[in-house]
Write a protein that holds these residues in place. Structure first.
Motif, PDB file in Angstrom:
ATOM      1  N   THR A 124       0.836  -1.195   0.000  1.00  0.00           N
ATOM      2  CA  THR A 124       0.000   0.000   0.000  1.00  0.00           C
ATOM      3  C   THR A 124       0.875   1.251   0.000  1.00  0.00           C
ATOM      4  O   THR A 124       2.105   1.175   0.031  1.00  0.00           O
ATOM      5  CB  THR A 124      -0.921   0.020   1.228  1.00  0.00           C
ATOM      6  N   ALA A 125       0.219   2.415  -0.004  1.00  0.00           N
ATOM      7  CA  ALA A 125       0.948   3.686  -0.037  1.00  0.00           C
ATOM      8  C   ALA A 125       1.809   3.889   1.201  1.00  0.00           C
ATOM      9  O   ALA A 125       2.867   4.521   1.125  1.00  0.00           O
ATOM     10  CB  ALA A 125      -0.041   4.841  -0.179  1.00  0.00           C
ATOM     11  N   VAL A 126       1.381   3.366   2.343  1.00  0.00           N
ATOM     12  CA  VAL A 126       2.111   3.600   3.595  1.00  0.00           C
ATOM     13  C   VAL A 126       3.511   2.975   3.562  1.00  0.00           C
ATOM     14  O   VAL A 126       4.505   3.673   3.778  1.00  0.00           O
ATOM     15  CB  VAL A 126       1.302   3.097   4.807  1.00  0.00           C
ATOM     16  N   GLY A 186       5.672   4.754   1.032  1.00  0.00           N
ATOM     17  CA  GLY A 186       6.137   6.050   1.510  1.00  0.00           C
ATOM     18  C   GLY A 186       7.311   5.918   2.458  1.00  0.00           C
ATOM     19  O   GLY A 186       8.306   6.638   2.337  1.00  0.00           O
ATOM     20  N   PHE A 245       3.863  13.641   4.034  1.00  0.00           N
ATOM     21  CA  PHE A 245       3.055  12.439   4.205  1.00  0.00           C
ATOM     22  C   PHE A 245       2.218  12.515   5.484  1.00  0.00           C
ATOM     23  O   PHE A 245       1.081  12.031   5.516  1.00  0.00           O
ATOM     24  CB  PHE A 245       3.944  11.198   4.239  1.00  0.00           C
ATOM     25  N   ALA A 246       2.775  13.115   6.525  1.00  0.00           N
ATOM     26  CA  ALA A 246       2.012  13.272   7.766  1.00  0.00           C
ATOM     27  C   ALA A 246       0.867  14.251   7.562  1.00  0.00           C
ATOM     28  O   ALA A 246      -0.246  14.044   8.062  1.00  0.00           O
ATOM     29  CB  ALA A 246       2.931  13.735   8.892  1.00  0.00           C
ATOM     30  N   ALA A 248      -0.683  14.785   4.853  1.00  0.00           N
ATOM     31  CA  ALA A 248      -1.694  14.101   4.032  1.00  0.00           C
ATOM     32  C   ALA A 248      -2.328  12.933   4.769  1.00  0.00           C
ATOM     33  O   ALA A 248      -3.189  12.244   4.222  1.00  0.00           O
ATOM     34  CB  ALA A 248      -1.052  13.610   2.737  1.00  0.00           C
ATOM     35  N   ARG A 249      -1.895  12.703   6.015  1.00  0.00           N
ATOM     36  CA  ARG A 249      -2.375  11.613   6.872  1.00  0.00           C
ATOM     37  C   ARG A 249      -2.075  10.234   6.296  1.00  0.00           C
ATOM     38  O   ARG A 249      -2.762   9.253   6.626  1.00  0.00           O
ATOM     39  CB  ARG A 249      -3.884  11.760   7.157  1.00  0.00           C
ATOM     40  N   ILE A 250      -1.055  10.163   5.436  1.00  0.00           N
ATOM     41  CA  ILE A 250      -0.554   8.861   5.003  1.00  0.00           C
ATOM     42  C   ILE A 250       0.291   8.272   6.121  1.00  0.00           C
ATOM     43  O   ILE A 250       0.218   7.081   6.420  1.00  0.00           O
ATOM     44  CB  ILE A 250       0.266   9.000   3.706  1.00  0.00           C
ATOM     45  N   PHE A 251       1.132   9.130   6.742  1.00  0.00           N
ATOM     46  CA  PHE A 251       1.879   8.771   7.936  1.00  0.00           C
ATOM     47  C   PHE A 251       1.132   9.286   9.154  1.00  0.00           C
ATOM     48  O   PHE A 251       0.422  10.295   9.068  1.00  0.00           O
ATOM     49  CB  PHE A 251       3.263   9.416   7.935  1.00  0.00           C
ATOM     50  N   ASP A 300       0.760   6.470  18.004  1.00  0.00           N
ATOM     51  CA  ASP A 300       0.399   7.767  17.481  1.00  0.00           C
ATOM     52  C   ASP A 300      -0.283   8.664  18.519  1.00  0.00           C
ATOM     53  O   ASP A 300      -1.446   9.054  18.348  1.00  0.00           O
ATOM     54  CB  ASP A 300      -0.518   7.628  16.261  1.00  0.00           C
TER      55      ASP A 300
END
Length: 286
Positions: free
Chosen positions: A162-164, A167, A226-227, A229-232, A280
């Motif tokens: 996936t993208a995570v 990234g 990325f953070a 964009a809430r991907i991270f 988190d």
């Protein structure tokens, strides 16, 4: 068929073989594999252990092959604990271990798990004398192996990419490439004398430092993006700040001290990212 150059017997042979385990460089790929598993969520410990052992075997292969080429082929190193036969034996053992791990992953997961894992050994085996002869592959070989370790650790658990994890793999590739440029700059004079084209030799030490810290800056900016964009997870921002602080200190140090600081800083970076993915705390407050 002597394995150790200095002596014979079980003890000297075991010590010579163990000498190729370098914890400073072994730890990140193994930790990256586990990090990829953590990113996936539910962790199958057996599958995770098999992938970690595969990463160990790949990095061990790189260390043995690199030492063999530098001492027995190029004559660059002053000493090496393994004979030529010892190096070949160690390579056979590590390659067999890696192959068994790939077979296990193929049975426990699927063929794509093997396809994601296999490139790490290919990079390790061909680092010397093929990949370490030009600035690009000499710099990115080890970081690319760690990036693949993240992706492989994730895939063998999740069965997809996936993208995570992509990234995180991109961030590690860029950040660690910057550190590798600094590490190679330690040997600038010697590498130049033997026409080994690291980034420092190709562009000069001053330009190499600019490139190195530029790469690290790009990686940290990517974490922020990325953070945002809430991907991270948002707590990943703490990891970026922590590493930025270490890099700021390292920027004023000589290459040897800078390398030591940056490698330790990368450990902190990874540790905070693991905590960010698992807990988190910042994200929970927002």
């Amino acid at each position: 068929m002597a394995i150790a150059r200095d002596d014979s017997g079980v003890g000297p042979t075991a010590r010579a073989l163990w000498s190729q385990v370098h914890p400073v460089f072994m730890t990140p790929p193994l930790a990256a594999s586990l990090f990829g598993a953590i990113l996936a969520g539910d962790v199958d410990p057996v599958v995770a252990a098999v992938h970690v052992v595969a990463m160990f075997a790949a990095v061990y292969t790189a260390h043995v092959k690199d030492g063999y080429v530098d001492f027995h082929v190029r004559g660059e190193d002053d000493d090496h604990p393994l004979t030529e036969t010892g190096c070949r034996t160690a390579l056979a053992l590590s390659t067999a271990t890696f192959a068994l791990c790939c077979l296990a992953l193929g049975l426990l997961v699927d063929a794509l798990a093997v396809a994601v894992t296999l490139p790490t050994w290919l990079i390790a085996y061909h680092h010397a004398p093929q990949l370490d002869t030009n600035p690009l592959t000499a710099t990115t070989g080890y970081p690319l192996g760690i990036a693949l370790s993240v992706l492989g650790g994730f895939y063998v658990q999740a069965g997809t990419i996936t993208a995570v994890p992509l990234g995180f793999a991109l961030v590690f590739l860029t950040l660690l490439s910057g550190i590798k440029v600094i590490d190679d700059a330690q040997d600038y004079a010697y590498d130049r004398s033997i026409e080994k084209r690291t980034v420092a030799v190709a562009f000069g030490p001053d330009r190499a430092y600019d490139i190195a810290y530029g790469l690290m800056t790009v990686a940290l900016v990517a974490v922020v993006a990325f953070a945002a964009a809430r991907i991270f997870p948002l707590t990943a921002l703490v990891a970026a700040l922590a590493f930025a602080a270490v890099a700021g200190i390292a920027r004023r140090a000589d290459p040897e001290l800078a390398t030591m600081l940056l490698i330790r800083g990368s450990y902190v970076f990874l540790a905070v990212l693991v905590a960010a993915v698992r807990f988190d705390p910042i994200g929970r407050l927002v």
